[in-house]
Design a protein around this motif. Structure first.
Motif, short mmCIF file in Angstrom:
data_model
loop_
_atom_site.label_atom_id
_atom_site.label_comp_id
_atom_site.label_asym_id
_atom_site.label_seq_id
_atom_site.Cartn_x
_atom_site.Cartn_y
_atom_site.Cartn_z
N SER A 80 0.82 -1.21 0.00
CA SER A 80 0.00 0.00 0.00
C SER A 80 0.85 1.27 0.00
O SER A 80 0.34 2.37 -0.19
N ILE A 118 -12.28 -5.64 7.53
CA ILE A 118 -11.31 -4.65 7.06
C ILE A 118 -12.00 -3.65 6.12
O ILE A 118 -11.70 -2.46 6.15
N GLN A 138 -13.57 -1.19 8.45
CA GLN A 138 -12.69 -0.42 9.31
C GLN A 138 -11.71 0.46 8.54
O GLN A 138 -11.36 1.55 8.99
N ASN A 139 -11.26 0.00 7.38
CA ASN A 139 -10.24 0.74 6.65
C ASN A 139 -10.47 0.62 5.14
O ASN A 139 -9.63 0.09 4.42
N GLY A 185 -7.70 2.01 2.96
CA GLY A 185 -6.53 1.15 2.97
C GLY A 185 -6.69 -0.03 2.02
O GLY A 185 -5.72 -0.47 1.38
N CYS A 244 -15.38 -0.43 -1.63
CA CYS A 244 -13.92 -0.31 -1.73
C CYS A 244 -13.30 -1.53 -2.38
O CYS A 244 -12.38 -1.39 -3.19
#
Length: 269
Positions: free
Chosen positions: A19, A44, A47-48, A51, A107
């Protein structure tokens, strides 16, 4: 970037954070690259999400830049999620990606779709041999204790002898594909596919709803499946893939859902 050699094989492990730009600086000469790096845990995604996108997009650019240096063949592992949800037919590779980007949960499929576009761009600009595969819902025994994927929860419950509790009616239909079949499909495409082609990875004998998946696992291990009192009914949430193109290339899935789940239980216990 750090590298270490396995003491009992010819494998070299290269560890880095994809990343972060310019972190994959390997001087190795690569013949073929299978790009499977990316987070796949719904927890994930929640939460992110930024990312998740950074790891996929920046990481894929670094992998493709490395491929240019070696003129390496690349196989990018995308996802069946890029299609969105079915309406009236199983998705083929000719169907367009329809991702609803109004939530952060997008995402993952949006990043995968962007990475597919990067692969096509690099192939066009640098004459690289790149293929893309889109797996269905992959399951297997090697799950982490923290994975929040629904099939991971099912397997953990089954192994511990705990009843599976569904917070929905589990009516979403999925194309499940056992991890061993997924691996064989990846290698088959890598070794046999014409450049530029995209393939779904799916086991046609393993189309089942989430509820049916849970019930199959419950039957194997002697537990029960319970529906929570406040359970909801999912609408327009099916994800079924057509693997005709891959089977035409000569690949076959060897595991139906029952056989694959029996293997999971046997290897996990």
């Amino acid at each position: 970037t750090s590298a270490r050699h396995s003491p009992d094989s010819n494998i070299t492990y290269i560890q880095c954070d994809l990343s972060i730009p310019n972190t994959f600086n390997s001087t190795h000469k690569f013949d073929r690259i299978i790009h499977a790096a990316g987070p796949t845990d719904p927890k994930i995604y929640a939460q992110n999400p930024a990312g998740v996108m950074k790891t996929n997009i920046i990481g894929t650019m670094q992998i493709l830049d490395t491929a240019i240096k070696s003129n390496a063949q690349v196989l990018f592992i995308s996802s069946g999620e890029v299609y969105g949800n079915n309406t009236d037919h199983a998705f083929t590779e000719q169907d367009k990606c329809t991702i609803d980007t109004r939530t952060a949960r997008a995402c993952y499929p949006a990043a995968k779709a962007a990475c597919e576009a990067l692969c096509q761009s690099y192939a066009n600009m640098h004459d690289l041999h790149i293929n893309i595969v889109r797996p269905g819902f992959v399951y297997g025994p090697n799950i982490s204790d923290t994975s929040s994927r629904v099939n991971a929860y099912f397997l953990r419950s089954a192994i511990s002898g705990t009843n599976i509790v569904l917070n929905s009616y589990g009516n979403q239909k999925r194309t499940w594909v056992y991890v061993a079949d997924t691996a064989s499909a990846i290698l088959h495409v890598l070794l046999n596919a014409p450049r530029g082609e995209i393939y779904n990875i799916a086991a046609p004998q393993s189309v089942a709803t989430i509820y049916e998946h849970a019930c199959e696992l419950a039957n194997i291990t002697g537990i029960n499946v319970e529906i929570a009192p406040n359970a909801t009914m999912a609408t327009n949430a099916d994800s079924v893939l057509d693997a005709t193109k891959l089977t035409t290339l000569g690949w076959r899935a060897h595991y139906d859902l029952a056989t694959g789940l029996k293997h999971c239980v046997l290897l996990k216990r």
